[in-house]
Scaffold this motif. Sequence first.
Motif, PDB file in Angstrom:
ATOM      1  N   HIS A  36     -33.829 -13.392-102.841  1.00  0.00           N
ATOM      2  CA  HIS A  36     -34.514 -12.493-101.918  1.00  0.00           C
ATOM      3  C   HIS A  36     -35.419 -11.505-102.663  1.00  0.00           C
ATOM      4  N   ILE A  37     -36.528 -11.143-102.009  1.00  0.00           N
ATOM      5  CA  ILE A  37     -37.434 -10.130-102.545  1.00  0.00           C
ATOM      6  C   ILE A  37     -36.716  -8.786-102.528  1.00  0.00           C
ATOM      7  N   GLU A  38     -36.807  -8.042-103.634  1.00  0.00           N
ATOM      8  CA  GLU A  38     -36.160  -6.730-103.720  1.00  0.00           C
ATOM      9  C   GLU A  38     -37.164  -5.706-104.241  1.00  0.00           C
ATOM     10  N   THR A  39     -37.282  -4.573-103.537  1.00  0.00           N
ATOM     11  CA  THR A  39     -38.231  -3.526-103.939  1.00  0.00           C
ATOM     12  C   THR A  39     -37.552  -2.223-104.349  1.00  0.00           C
ATOM     13  N   LYS A  40     -36.234  -2.099-104.119  1.00  0.00           N
ATOM     14  CA  LYS A  40     -35.548  -0.838-104.439  1.00  0.00           C
ATOM     15  C   LYS A  40     -35.318  -0.697-105.947  1.00  0.00           C
ATOM     16  N   HIS A  41     -35.763   0.429-106.499  1.00  0.00           N
ATOM     17  CA  HIS A  41     -35.644   0.681-107.946  1.00  0.00           C
ATOM     18  C   HIS A  41     -34.188   0.714-108.402  1.00  0.00           C
ATOM     19  N   ASN A  42     -33.316   1.264-107.537  1.00  0.00           N
ATOM     20  CA  ASN A  42     -31.910   1.441-107.937  1.00  0.00           C
ATOM     21  C   ASN A  42     -31.007   0.322-107.418  1.00  0.00           C
ATOM     22  N   TYR A  43     -31.593  -0.814-107.062  1.00  0.00           N
ATOM     23  CA  TYR A  43     -30.781  -1.938-106.569  1.00  0.00           C
ATOM     24  C   TYR A  43     -29.789  -2.355-107.651  1.00  0.00           C
ATOM     25  N   PRO A  44     -28.482  -2.393-107.340  1.00  0.00           N
ATOM     26  CA  PRO A  44     -27.474  -2.691-108.364  1.00  0.00           C
ATOM     27  C   PRO A  44     -27.441  -4.185-108.723  1.00  0.00           C
ATOM     28  N   LEU A  45     -27.391  -4.464-109.999  1.00  0.00           N
ATOM     29  CA  LEU A  45     -27.308  -5.832-110.498  1.00  0.00           C
ATOM     30  C   LEU A  45     -25.939  -6.071-111.118  1.00  0.00           C
ATOM     31  N   VAL A  46     -25.450  -7.296-110.995  1.00  0.00           N
ATOM     32  CA  VAL A  46     -24.172  -7.671-111.612  1.00  0.00           C
ATOM     33  C   VAL A  46     -24.390  -8.913-112.472  1.00  0.00           C
ATOM     34  N   PRO A  47     -23.541  -9.118-113.479  1.00  0.00           N
ATOM     35  CA  PRO A  47     -23.687 -10.276-114.360  1.00  0.00           C
ATOM     36  C   PRO A  47     -23.732 -11.592-113.584  1.00  0.00           C
ATOM     37  N   GLY A  48     -24.624 -12.482-114.024  1.00  0.00           N
ATOM     38  CA  GLY A  48     -24.749 -13.785-113.392  1.00  0.00           C
ATOM     39  C   GLY A  48     -25.911 -13.901-112.429  1.00  0.00           C
ATOM     40  N   GLN A  49     -26.429 -12.752-111.972  1.00  0.00           N
ATOM     41  CA  GLN A  49     -27.590 -12.799-111.084  1.00  0.00           C
ATOM     42  C   GLN A  49     -28.845 -13.168-111.887  1.00  0.00           C
ATOM     43  N   VAL A  50     -29.836 -13.713-111.186  1.00  0.00           N
ATOM     44  CA  VAL A  50     -31.106 -14.070-111.826  1.00  0.00           C
ATOM     45  C   VAL A  50     -32.223 -13.258-111.184  1.00  0.00           C
TER      46      VAL A  50
ATOM     47  N   GLN B  23     -36.409  -5.666-120.019  1.00  0.00           N
ATOM     48  CA  GLN B  23     -36.840  -7.058-120.189  1.00  0.00           C
ATOM     49  C   GLN B  23     -38.348  -7.169-120.410  1.00  0.00           C
ATOM     50  N   MET B  24     -39.102  -6.270-119.787  1.00  0.00           N
ATOM     51  CA  MET B  24     -40.574  -6.325-119.872  1.00  0.00           C
ATOM     52  C   MET B  24     -41.080  -5.145-120.686  1.00  0.00           C
ATOM     53  N   SER B  25     -40.536  -5.017-121.877  1.00  0.00           N
ATOM     54  CA  SER B  25     -40.813  -3.839-122.721  1.00  0.00           C
ATOM     55  C   SER B  25     -42.280  -3.733-123.141  1.00  0.00           C
ATOM     56  N   GLY B  26     -43.021  -4.822-123.014  1.00  0.00           N
ATOM     57  CA  GLY B  26     -44.439  -4.785-123.371  1.00  0.00           C
ATOM     58  C   GLY B  26     -45.304  -4.144-122.304  1.00  0.00           C
ATOM     59  N   ARG B  27     -44.747  -3.883-121.143  1.00  0.00           N
ATOM     60  CA  ARG B  27     -45.509  -3.266-120.051  1.00  0.00           C
ATOM     61  C   ARG B  27     -45.140  -1.793-119.890  1.00  0.00           C
ATOM     62  N   SER B  28     -46.058  -1.026-119.326  1.00  0.00           N
ATOM     63  CA  SER B  28     -45.787   0.395-119.101  1.00  0.00           C
ATOM     64  C   SER B  28     -44.832   0.561-117.934  1.00  0.00           C
ATOM     65  N   ARG B  29     -44.199   1.742-117.867  1.00  0.00           N
ATOM     66  CA  ARG B  29     -43.272   2.037-116.776  1.00  0.00           C
ATOM     67  C   ARG B  29     -43.982   1.935-115.420  1.00  0.00           C
ATOM     68  N   ASN B  30     -45.195   2.487-115.322  1.00  0.00           N
ATOM     69  CA  ASN B  30     -45.934   2.448-114.061  1.00  0.00           C
ATOM     70  C   ASN B  30     -46.280   1.025-113.651  1.00  0.00           C
ATOM     71  N   SER B  31     -46.595   0.179-114.630  1.00  0.00           N
ATOM     72  CA  SER B  31     -46.921  -1.223-114.350  1.00  0.00           C
ATOM     73  C   SER B  31     -45.708  -1.949-113.761  1.00  0.00           C
ATOM     74  N   VAL B  32     -44.533  -1.728-114.359  1.00  0.00           N
ATOM     75  CA  VAL B  32     -43.310  -2.374-113.873  1.00  0.00           C
ATOM     76  C   VAL B  32     -42.953  -1.860-112.483  1.00  0.00           C
ATOM     77  N   LYS B  33     -43.101  -0.550-112.259  1.00  0.00           N
ATOM     78  CA  LYS B  33     -42.814   0.016-110.945  1.00  0.00           C
ATOM     79  C   LYS B  33     -43.747  -0.564-109.878  1.00  0.00           C
ATOM     80  N   SER B  34     -45.007  -0.809-110.243  1.00  0.00           N
ATOM     81  CA  SER B  34     -45.970  -1.391-109.308  1.00  0.00           C
ATOM     82  C   SER B  34     -45.581  -2.818-108.941  1.00  0.00           C
ATOM     83  N   ILE B  35     -45.113  -3.575-109.935  1.00  0.00           N
ATOM     84  CA  ILE B  35     -44.669  -4.948-109.697  1.00  0.00           C
ATOM     85  C   ILE B  35     -43.526  -4.953-108.682  1.00  0.00           C
ATOM     86  N   LEU B  36     -42.601  -3.996-108.823  1.00  0.00           N
ATOM     87  CA  LEU B  36     -41.489  -3.870-107.889  1.00  0.00           C
ATOM     88  C   LEU B  36     -41.978  -3.519-106.486  1.00  0.00           C
TER      89      LEU B  36
END
Length: 299
Positions: free
Chosen positions: A54-68, A31-44
């Motif tokens: 809820h705030i989520e920091t886990k990189h591998n947190y599973p997402l399902v359709p319909g979530q925002v 979704q944020m393809s304009g940012r570097s991988r390290n930048s996105v990881k830092s945001i997380l």
Amino acid sequence: MQKRGNQSSRNGLLLFEVNESTELLPFLLQQMSGRSRNSVKSILTRGQVKVDDHIETKHNYPLVPGQVVSVLKNKVAVKESVLIGMNILYEDDSIIVINKDAGLLSIATEKEKKRTALHQLMNHVKLENPMNRVFVVHRLDKETSGVMMFAKSEKIKRQLQDNWKKIVKERTYIALVEGRMKQAEGTIKTYLKESSTHKMYSVQDKGGQLAITHYRLVQSNEEFSLVEAQLETGRKNQIRVHLSDMGHPVVGDKKYGAKTNVIGRLGLHAKTLSFTHPVSGKLMLFKADVPKQFLTKSR
């Protein structure tokens, strides 16, 4: 390839709707393809990402359709992320009730001292008065999510623990288990003992602690079943052992025989806690919504 979600913005926040099952970091990178991988990881890591509410920091947190998924500005995140991996459902002068995320420790271990529910709540109450403290009343396993209660004084803690069976009116868990469960409902009663490797197991004699679990099938398909379990006793790993004994280990619970981990976490959630307030005497009831993955995988 992961599809780009529907993007919008609100009050300066970036909002992305999830269109297909994936994990949080790959989703954000797409979704944020304009940012570097390290930048996105830092945001997380900084706690700037929310999944639904809820705030989520886990990189591998599973997402399902319909979530925002929303990305907060850093200043907003600092205010919101005082509590990471949990949110407060209720607080008064005597108790705090939280909804704990899977992956958050209840209390400190040798390896992790600060990223725990207890440590964060201790900091939270000290904002009002540096002398304030929080005390553990009961625990949830690290990978179990849901409702959990803490006391705000040693006196209240002892009062709750000494009268736990009388004070607590209902403790309901939801479990996503392997296989199609055929029994619609029932009761499991065994005695639990702990091995030298800290694994609990059932024995039929009185050589262990009595453990009683009442269960009810909610829904199922050929691969998984969603089960509601009520605790009559609260032994260590009780639900996990009892469901495994039935041939239906909790999803993601390799320790007790699970062969799958389709939701990236343990399939156990403390849905309901009802108790008599230790001071007011009022009947309190708190609920934490069942994780969406539990529902979608068992339909």
